[in-house]
Write an enzyme that holds these catalytic residues in place. Structure first.
Site, PDB file in Angstrom:
ATOM      1  N   GLY A   8     -17.383  44.251   9.276  1.00  0.00           N
ATOM      2  CA  GLY A   8     -17.955  43.877  10.584  1.00  0.00           C
ATOM      3  C   GLY A   8     -16.880  43.532  11.597  1.00  0.00           C
ATOM      4  O   GLY A   8     -16.901  42.460  12.194  1.00  0.00           O
ATOM      5  N   ALA A   9     -15.946  44.477  11.785  1.00  0.00           N
ATOM      6  CA  ALA A   9     -14.819  44.211  12.694  1.00  0.00           C
ATOM      7  C   ALA A   9     -14.993  44.863  14.058  1.00  0.00           C
ATOM      8  O   ALA A   9     -14.057  44.916  14.843  1.00  0.00           O
ATOM      9  CB  ALA A   9     -13.517  44.679  12.044  1.00  0.00           C
ATOM     10  N   GLY A  12     -16.932  40.378  17.832  1.00  0.00           N
ATOM     11  CA  GLY A  12     -17.006  38.965  17.475  1.00  0.00           C
ATOM     12  C   GLY A  12     -15.919  38.476  16.533  1.00  0.00           C
ATOM     13  O   GLY A  12     -14.734  38.790  16.687  1.00  0.00           O
ATOM     14  N   ASP A  58     -22.705  51.349   6.472  1.00  0.00           N
ATOM     15  CA  ASP A  58     -23.650  50.237   6.532  1.00  0.00           C
ATOM     16  C   ASP A  58     -23.537  49.441   5.230  1.00  0.00           C
ATOM     17  O   ASP A  58     -23.772  50.008   4.146  1.00  0.00           O
ATOM     18  CB  ASP A  58     -25.068  50.824   6.694  1.00  0.00           C
ATOM     19  CG  ASP A  58     -26.105  49.771   7.010  1.00  0.00           C
ATOM     20  OD1 ASP A  58     -25.968  48.624   6.532  1.00  0.00           O
ATOM     21  OD2 ASP A  58     -27.062  50.096   7.744  1.00  0.00           O
ATOM     22  N   TYR A 151     -32.803  33.375   8.058  1.00  0.00           N
ATOM     23  CA  TYR A 151     -31.349  33.407   8.317  1.00  0.00           C
ATOM     24  C   TYR A 151     -30.682  32.251   7.571  1.00  0.00           C
ATOM     25  O   TYR A 151     -29.652  32.446   6.896  1.00  0.00           O
ATOM     26  CB  TYR A 151     -31.061  33.331   9.823  1.00  0.00           C
ATOM     27  CG  TYR A 151     -29.569  33.313  10.108  1.00  0.00           C
ATOM     28  CD1 TYR A 151     -28.774  34.438   9.855  1.00  0.00           C
ATOM     29  CD2 TYR A 151     -28.930  32.160  10.591  1.00  0.00           C
ATOM     30  CE1 TYR A 151     -27.403  34.421  10.091  1.00  0.00           C
ATOM     31  CE2 TYR A 151     -27.561  32.136  10.829  1.00  0.00           C
ATOM     32  CZ  TYR A 151     -26.808  33.268  10.576  1.00  0.00           C
ATOM     33  OH  TYR A 151     -25.438  33.253  10.789  1.00  0.00           O
ATOM     34  N   LYS A 155     -27.760  32.286   4.500  1.00  0.00           N
ATOM     35  CA  LYS A 155     -26.463  31.601   4.555  1.00  0.00           C
ATOM     36  C   LYS A 155     -26.370  30.536   3.459  1.00  0.00           C
ATOM     37  O   LYS A 155     -25.275  30.272   2.950  1.00  0.00           O
ATOM     38  CB  LYS A 155     -26.219  31.022   5.954  1.00  0.00           C
ATOM     39  CG  LYS A 155     -25.996  32.108   7.018  1.00  0.00           C
ATOM     40  CD  LYS A 155     -24.764  32.977   6.716  1.00  0.00           C
ATOM     41  CE  LYS A 155     -24.527  34.085   7.723  1.00  0.00           C
ATOM     42  NZ  LYS A 155     -23.342  34.904   7.442  1.00  0.00           N
ATOM     43  N   VAL A 184     -20.909  30.134  18.017  1.00  0.00           N
ATOM     44  CA  VAL A 184     -19.764  30.942  18.462  1.00  0.00           C
ATOM     45  C   VAL A 184     -20.308  31.995  19.418  1.00  0.00           C
ATOM     46  O   VAL A 184     -21.245  32.729  19.056  1.00  0.00           O
ATOM     47  CB  VAL A 184     -19.092  31.677  17.273  1.00  0.00           C
ATOM     48  CG1 VAL A 184     -17.744  32.242  17.699  1.00  0.00           C
ATOM     49  CG2 VAL A 184     -18.957  30.775  16.052  1.00  0.00           C
ATOM     50  N   PHE A 188     -23.717  37.789  18.527  1.00  0.00           N
ATOM     51  CA  PHE A 188     -24.679  37.240  17.571  1.00  0.00           C
ATOM     52  C   PHE A 188     -26.078  37.012  18.181  1.00  0.00           C
ATOM     53  O   PHE A 188     -27.088  37.458  17.628  1.00  0.00           O
ATOM     54  CB  PHE A 188     -24.112  35.921  17.014  1.00  0.00           C
ATOM     55  CG  PHE A 188     -25.009  35.198  16.055  1.00  0.00           C
ATOM     56  CD1 PHE A 188     -25.030  35.534  14.711  1.00  0.00           C
ATOM     57  CD2 PHE A 188     -25.835  34.173  16.484  1.00  0.00           C
ATOM     58  CE1 PHE A 188     -25.851  34.868  13.807  1.00  0.00           C
ATOM     59  CE2 PHE A 188     -26.661  33.494  15.603  1.00  0.00           C
ATOM     60  CZ  PHE A 188     -26.679  33.843  14.261  1.00  0.00           C
TER      61      PHE A 188
HETATM   62  P1  NDP Z   1     -21.372  39.886  16.016  1.00  0.00           P
HETATM   63  O1  NDP Z   1     -22.761  40.398  16.184  1.00  0.00           O
HETATM   64  O2  NDP Z   1     -20.483  39.826  17.198  1.00  0.00           O
HETATM   65  O3  NDP Z   1     -20.627  40.726  14.866  1.00  0.00           O
HETATM   66  C1  NDP Z   1     -21.284  41.093  13.694  1.00  0.00           C
HETATM   67  C2  NDP Z   1     -20.479  42.177  12.988  1.00  0.00           C
HETATM   68  O4  NDP Z   1     -21.152  42.517  11.780  1.00  0.00           O
HETATM   69  C3  NDP Z   1     -20.363  43.432  13.814  1.00  0.00           C
HETATM   70  O5  NDP Z   1     -19.064  43.947  13.701  1.00  0.00           O
HETATM   71  C4  NDP Z   1     -21.360  44.385  13.165  1.00  0.00           C
HETATM   72  O6  NDP Z   1     -20.893  45.717  13.266  1.00  0.00           O
HETATM   73  C5  NDP Z   1     -21.294  43.917  11.710  1.00  0.00           C
HETATM   74  N1  NDP Z   1     -22.512  44.275  10.978  1.00  0.00           N
HETATM   75  C6  NDP Z   1     -23.766  43.814  11.157  1.00  0.00           C
HETATM   76  N2  NDP Z   1     -24.626  44.433  10.329  1.00  0.00           N
HETATM   77  C7  NDP Z   1     -23.881  45.311   9.620  1.00  0.00           C
HETATM   78  C8  NDP Z   1     -24.187  46.251   8.603  1.00  0.00           C
HETATM   79  N3  NDP Z   1     -25.442  46.410   8.149  1.00  0.00           N
HETATM   80  N4  NDP Z   1     -23.195  47.010   8.084  1.00  0.00           N
HETATM   81  C9  NDP Z   1     -21.939  46.854   8.534  1.00  0.00           C
HETATM   82  N5  NDP Z   1     -21.564  45.972   9.473  1.00  0.00           N
HETATM   83  C10 NDP Z   1     -22.535  45.220  10.015  1.00  0.00           C
HETATM   84  O7  NDP Z   1     -21.547  38.447  15.357  1.00  0.00           O
HETATM   85  P2  NDP Z   1     -20.499  37.332  14.867  1.00  0.00           P
HETATM   86  O8  NDP Z   1     -19.111  37.802  15.015  1.00  0.00           O
HETATM   87  O9  NDP Z   1     -20.887  36.080  15.500  1.00  0.00           O
HETATM   88  O10 NDP Z   1     -20.917  37.240  13.335  1.00  0.00           O
HETATM   89  C11 NDP Z   1     -20.016  37.456  12.263  1.00  0.00           C
HETATM   90  C12 NDP Z   1     -20.453  36.611  11.083  1.00  0.00           C
HETATM   91  O11 NDP Z   1     -20.359  35.224  11.426  1.00  0.00           O
HETATM   92  C13 NDP Z   1     -21.896  36.830  10.638  1.00  0.00           C
HETATM   93  O12 NDP Z   1     -21.922  36.807   9.216  1.00  0.00           O
HETATM   94  C14 NDP Z   1     -22.631  35.629  11.212  1.00  0.00           C
HETATM   95  O13 NDP Z   1     -23.776  35.307  10.461  1.00  0.00           O
HETATM   96  C15 NDP Z   1     -21.563  34.563  11.080  1.00  0.00           C
HETATM   97  N6  NDP Z   1     -21.716  33.409  11.960  1.00  0.00           N
HETATM   98  C16 NDP Z   1     -21.830  33.554  13.321  1.00  0.00           C
HETATM   99  C17 NDP Z   1     -21.977  32.441  14.126  1.00  0.00           C
HETATM  100  C18 NDP Z   1     -22.192  32.531  15.599  1.00  0.00           C
HETATM  101  O14 NDP Z   1     -22.658  31.549  16.212  1.00  0.00           O
HETATM  102  N7  NDP Z   1     -21.858  33.634  16.254  1.00  0.00           N
HETATM  103  C19 NDP Z   1     -21.945  31.082  13.553  1.00  0.00           C
HETATM  104  C20 NDP Z   1     -21.839  31.060  12.124  1.00  0.00           C
HETATM  105  C21 NDP Z   1     -21.691  32.175  11.370  1.00  0.00           C
HETATM  106  P3  NDP Z   1     -21.803  46.990  13.609  1.00  0.00           P
HETATM  107  O15 NDP Z   1     -22.898  46.539  14.509  1.00  0.00           O
HETATM  108  O16 NDP Z   1     -20.832  47.937  14.243  1.00  0.00           O
HETATM  109  O17 NDP Z   1     -22.273  47.463  12.277  1.00  0.00           O
HETATM  110  C1  8X3 Z   2     -24.982  31.044  13.458  1.00  0.00           C
HETATM  111  C2  8X3 Z   2     -25.102  29.651  13.946  1.00  0.00           C
HETATM  112  O1  8X3 Z   2     -26.727  27.712  14.260  1.00  0.00           O
HETATM  113  O2  8X3 Z   2     -27.371  29.873  15.165  1.00  0.00           O
HETATM  114  O3  8X3 Z   2     -24.836  31.087  12.083  1.00  0.00           O
HETATM  115  O4  8X3 Z   2     -27.442  29.477  12.825  1.00  0.00           O
HETATM  116  S1  8X3 Z   2     -26.740  29.165  14.036  1.00  0.00           S
END
Ligand code: NDP
Ligand code: 8X3
Length: 254
Positions: A8-9, A12, A58, A151, A155, A184, A188
Site C-alpha cells: 500500500g505504497a 498516505g 490486490d 474496522y 485492527k 492521520v 483514509f
Molecule cells: P490511504 O488510503 O492513504 O492508503 C492506503 C494504502 O493501502 C493505499 O496505498 C492503497 O493502495 C493500499 N490498499 C488498500 N487496499 C488495498 C488492497 N486491497 N490491495 C493492495 N493495496 C491496498 O490510507 P493510510 O495511509 O491512512 O492507511 C495506511 C494504513 O494505516 C491502513 O492499514 C490504515 O488502516 C492504517 N491507519 C490509518 C490511520 C489514519 O488515520 N489515516 C490511523 C491508523 C491506522 P491502492 O488503492 O493503490 O491499492
Molecule cells: C484510523 C484511525 O480512529 O479513524 O485507524 O479508526 S480511526
C-alpha cells in the site's frame, strides 16, 4: 543494500514510509492496486537512487499475493523489513445497518491480505534468521468507537496477529512490531466515505492531525533501534486527540 517491502505504497503512510526507507538507503518493493500511481511513486524513489520493484496487485487475492510475492526474483527475496500497511476503512454504520460488502472489503484487506503477505515473507526471513515486520494497527485496534465496529475488529485482529507473529518468530530472531496511530490525514477518510471529499475533509478540521510523515518517522525509529531492541507497540496520536473519539477542536468544528 537492505531491502524493504511496503504494501500500500501508492498513498498516505505507505508512500511516506517508502520515501523514508529510500532516504536511508533501502531498496524497495512497493505494492498497490493503482498501477499508474505505483509507477509514479517508484520513479520518484528511483530518482533518489533507490532500486525499486513496483508490484501491482490486490492483497485480498491469495493467488495474486502468491504469484507476486512468492514469485519474487532471487535478488529481491532477502527482505529485511516488511511494512504491512495496505488497509482501509469502508463505511461508518451501526452494526444493524452494516453493509456486508464493506465488511468483506475490510476483513479481506486488513486481516486476510496481511496474513497472505506475512505467510510468504516470514518464510524468507526465517531462512535468513533475520528480519523486522511492522504491522499498521491503529488506535482502533485498542478501542472500539461507535459505528466503527468492523474496522475496529480488523485492527484488534491485527493486534492479536502481531502478538502471535512475535511468539512464533521469536526463535528466528525476527522482530515484530505494531504502530497504532490516531487520526492521520491521508486518503483514509476519503476511502471510508466512498469518495465524499467534503465529509472526509471535515474529519481533520479544527485541529492538527498527524501527517503520514509523522507516522513514517516513528516507524523509522522502530526499525533503527539496535538489533537486540524490539518496540512491541507504539501508539502515536495528534496532540489534540486524547483517544479514538475525544478531540480538542476549535468550537465551530466540534
Ligand atoms: P490511504 O488510503 O492513504 O492508503 C492506503 C494504502 O493501502 C493505499 O496505498 C492503497 O493502495 C493500499 N490498499 C488498500 N487496499 C488495498 C488492497 N486491497 N490491495 C493492495 N493495496 C491496498 O490510507 P493510510 O495511509 O491512512 O492507511 C495506511 C494504513 O494505516 C491502513 O492499514 C490504515 O488502516 C492504517 N491507519 C490509518 C490511520 C489514519 O488515520 N489515516 C490511523 C491508523 C491506522 P491502492 O488503492 O493503490 O491499492
Ligand atoms: C484510523 C484511525 O480512529 O479513524 O485507524 O479508526 S480511526
Amino acid at each position: 543494500m537492505k531491502i524493504a517491502l511496503v504494501t500500500g505504497a501508492t498513498s498516505g503512510i505507505g508512500k511516506a514510509v517508502a520515501e523514508s526507507l529510500a532516504e536511508e538507503g533501502y531498496n524497495l518493493i512497493i505494492t498497490g492496486r493503482r498501477g499508474e500511481l505505483l509507477n509514479r511513486v517508484a520513479s520518484n524513489l528511483e530518482s533518489g537512487g533507490a532500486k525499486v520493484l513496483p508490484l501491482c496487485f490486490d492483497v485480498r487475492s491469495a493467488l495474486e499475493v502468491k504469484s507476486n510475492i512468492g514469485g519474487l526474483p532471487a535478488e529481491w527475496r532477502n527482505i529485511d523489513v516488511l511494512i504491512n500497511n495496505a488497509g482501509l476503512a469502508v463505511g461508518l454504520n451501526p452494526i444493524n445497518e452494516g453493509v456486508v460488502d464493506d465488511w468483506e472489503r475490510m476483513i479481506d484487506t486488513n486481516v486476510k491480505g496481511l496474513l497472505y503477505v506475512s505467510r510468504i515473507v516470514s518464510n524468507y526471513m526465517v531462512q535468513r534468521r533475520s528480519g523486522h515486520i511492522v504491522n499498521l494497527c491503529s488506535i482502533a485496534g485498542k478501542e472500539t468507537y461507535m459505528n466503527g465496529n468492523v474496522y475496529c475488529a480488523t485492527k484488534h485482529a491485527v493486534a492479536a496477529l502481531t502478538e502471535g507473529m512475535r511468539l512464533d518468530l521469536l526463535k528466528y530472531g525476527i522482530r515484530v512490531s505494531q504502530i497504532c496511530p490516531g487520526a492521520v490525514e491521508t486518503e483514509f477518510s476519503e476511502v471510508r466515505f466512498k469518495g465524499d471529499k467534503e465529509k472526509a475533509a471535515k474529519v481533520y478540521k479544527g485541529f492538527e492531525p498527524l501527517k503520514a510523515e509523522d507516522v513514517a518517522a516513528a516507524i523509522m525509529f522502530m526499525i533503527n533501534c539496535p538489533q537486540h531492541v524490539n518496540i512491541n507497540d507504539m501508539t502515536i496520536m495528534p496532540t489534540a486527540q486524547a483517544n479514538s473519539t475525544v478531540f480538542y477542536k476549535t468550537p465551530e468544528d466540534q
